[in-house]
Design a protein around this motif. Structure first.
Motif, mmCIF file in Angstrom:
data_model
loop_
_atom_site.group_PDB
_atom_site.id
_atom_site.type_symbol
_atom_site.label_atom_id
_atom_site.label_comp_id
_atom_site.label_asym_id
_atom_site.label_seq_id
_atom_site.Cartn_x
_atom_site.Cartn_y
_atom_site.Cartn_z
ATOM 1 N N ALA A 187 0.830 -1.201 0.000
ATOM 2 C CA ALA A 187 0.000 0.000 0.000
ATOM 3 C C ALA A 187 0.865 1.252 0.000
ATOM 4 N N ALA A 188 0.372 2.285 -0.670
ATOM 5 C CA ALA A 188 1.035 3.585 -0.691
ATOM 6 C C ALA A 188 -0.040 4.667 -0.705
ATOM 7 N N LEU A 189 0.339 5.869 -0.286
ATOM 8 C CA LEU A 189 -0.614 6.971 -0.165
ATOM 9 C C LEU A 189 -0.532 7.920 -1.352
ATOM 10 N N TRP A 190 -1.697 8.293 -1.869
ATOM 11 C CA TRP A 190 -1.823 9.328 -2.890
ATOM 12 C C TRP A 190 -2.528 10.502 -2.229
ATOM 13 N N CYS A 191 -1.825 11.615 -2.118
ATOM 14 C CA CYS A 191 -2.384 12.783 -1.440
ATOM 15 C C CYS A 191 -2.943 13.753 -2.473
ATOM 16 N N ASN A 192 -4.183 14.167 -2.287
ATOM 17 C CA ASN A 192 -4.849 15.026 -3.254
ATOM 18 C C ASN A 192 -4.161 16.381 -3.386
ATOM 19 N N ALA A 193 -4.325 16.975 -4.569
ATOM 20 C CA ALA A 193 -3.650 18.236 -4.866
ATOM 21 C C ALA A 193 -4.154 19.386 -4.003
ATOM 22 N N ASP A 194 -5.406 19.322 -3.555
ATOM 23 C CA ASP A 194 -5.979 20.430 -2.782
ATOM 24 C C ASP A 194 -5.785 20.284 -1.279
ATOM 25 N N ALA A 195 -4.953 19.337 -0.850
ATOM 26 C CA ALA A 195 -4.737 19.132 0.588
ATOM 27 C C ALA A 195 -4.021 20.342 1.191
ATOM 28 N N ASP A 196 -4.547 20.822 2.334
ATOM 29 C CA ASP A 196 -3.889 21.939 3.019
ATOM 30 C C ASP A 196 -2.977 21.391 4.117
ATOM 31 N N GLY A 197 -2.432 22.297 4.936
ATOM 32 C CA GLY A 197 -1.497 21.872 5.970
ATOM 33 C C GLY A 197 -2.082 20.880 6.944
ATOM 34 N N GLY A 198 -3.342 21.117 7.361
ATOM 35 C CA GLY A 198 -3.999 20.194 8.282
ATOM 36 C C GLY A 198 -4.225 18.834 7.661
ATOM 37 N N ASP A 199 -4.628 18.833 6.395
ATOM 38 C CA ASP A 199 -4.823 17.563 5.687
ATOM 39 C C ASP A 199 -3.515 16.785 5.609
ATOM 40 N N LEU A 200 -2.436 17.479 5.300
ATOM 41 C CA LEU A 200 -1.136 16.820 5.165
ATOM 42 C C LEU A 200 -0.657 16.257 6.501
ATOM 43 N N ALA A 201 -0.963 16.964 7.584
ATOM 44 C CA ALA A 201 -0.598 16.460 8.909
ATOM 45 C C ALA A 201 -1.339 15.164 9.207
ATOM 46 N N ARG A 202 -2.633 15.139 8.888
ATOM 47 C CA ARG A 202 -3.423 13.926 9.113
ATOM 48 C C ARG A 202 -2.940 12.784 8.221
ATOM 49 N N VAL A 203 -2.557 13.125 7.011
ATOM 50 C CA VAL A 203 -2.068 12.110 6.079
ATOM 51 C C VAL A 203 -0.790 11.471 6.608
ATOM 52 N N THR A 204 0.124 12.283 7.117
ATOM 53 C CA THR A 204 1.372 11.718 7.618
ATOM 54 C C THR A 204 1.142 10.893 8.878
ATOM 55 N N ASP A 205 0.166 11.285 9.698
ATOM 56 C CA ASP A 205 -0.196 10.452 10.851
ATOM 57 C C ASP A 205 -0.689 9.089 10.375
ATOM 58 N N PHE A 206 -1.526 9.096 9.338
ATOM 59 C CA PHE A 206 -2.041 7.850 8.780
ATOM 60 C C PHE A 206 -0.905 7.021 8.192
ATOM 61 N N LEU A 207 0.022 7.706 7.533
ATOM 62 C CA LEU A 207 1.194 7.053 6.940
ATOM 63 C C LEU A 207 1.979 6.296 8.004
ATOM 64 N N ASN A 208 2.213 6.946 9.131
ATOM 65 C CA ASN A 208 2.964 6.326 10.219
ATOM 66 C C ASN A 208 2.164 5.225 10.895
ATOM 67 N N GLU A 209 0.848 5.451 11.036
ATOM 68 C CA GLU A 209 -0.016 4.450 11.676
ATOM 69 C C GLU A 209 -0.013 3.144 10.885
ATOM 70 N N LYS A 210 -0.094 3.246 9.570
ATOM 71 C CA LYS A 210 -0.145 2.057 8.716
ATOM 72 C C LYS A 210 1.241 1.544 8.328
#
Length: 224
Positions: free
Chosen positions: A15-38
């Protein structure tokens, strides 16, 4: 459609993460948390997001891959020059590689204009070439593989921009790709089918039955 978290759990290390183009700073923070969790190792972001994501994954095994698009069927020297400058900039900001998406018919232009400087530009970096699987006919895989070897690609990324069901002959296209696979291909296989687990599962089954040696380094990018 299977629930997205279930898709990540079933894919495991593929599995790998695709982060949407419109993600803001908060979205990116949540994404990296998910990245580390998984415990995922690859994330695809737009160039402007690289500098934001980098501090959160520094000193980890995570690879940041920045997305670039060359949408035209012909690629000019100016377009290559421009994208080369942009790629060099994201490398300075912490990106581990670049994903270059383009039509299959434009691949020859990209290869001819960049293969000489490829190793200098991408020294210790990944070059991923992204193409819509629907653009590639059964008898074109050998030519595609040859061009990817010439440019010393790190991975071929197949995307599915539109799923037309049985009319897309999706299974037939993946089968043809794996059937044409050459032992001299040193690049990995990446896929971006979104959270469409049916297509992901079909691809995994074909890889495991036809080219099992490729599955460990295969990556399926799913929207964050």
């Amino acid at each position: 459609m299977m629930e997205k978290n279930t898709v990540f759990d079933m894919l495991g290390k593929c599995a790998a993460l695709w982060c949407n183009a419109d993600a803001d700073g908060g979205d990116l923070a949540r994404v990296t948390d998910f990245l580390n969790e998984k415990k995922l190792t690859d994330i695809s972001v737009v160039p402007d997001s690289v500098a934001t994501v980098w501090p959160w994954v520094e000193n980890t095994q995570v690879k940041i891959l920045a997305r670039f698009y060359l949408p035209n069927k012909k690629v000019s020297e100016k377009q290559i020059s421009d994208v080369t400058v942009r790629i060099n900039n994201v490398f300075k900001r912490g990106a581990h590689g670049a994903q270059i998406f383009l039509p299959y018919v434009a691949l020859g232009d990209l290869v001819e204009q960049t293969h000489v400087v490829r190793d200098d530009l991408f020294f210790n970096k990944d070059l991923v070439v992204g193409i819509d699987v629907a653009d590639i006919d059964v008898f074109e895989w050998d030519n595609l593989f040859e061009k990817l070897r010439k440019i010393n690609a790190s991975a071929l990324m197949l995307v599915l921009t539109r799923d037309n069901g049985d009319r897309s002959d999706f299974v037939g296209r993946i089968y043809a790709m794996l059937n044409a696979w050459k032992s001299e291909n040193k690049f990995d296989l990446h896929f971006a089918f979104g959270p469409n687990f049916m297509r992901i599962e079909q691809t995994i089954r074909l890889i495991e039955s036809m080219q099992p040696g490729l599955i460990n380094n295969a990556r399926f990018f799913v929207n964050a």
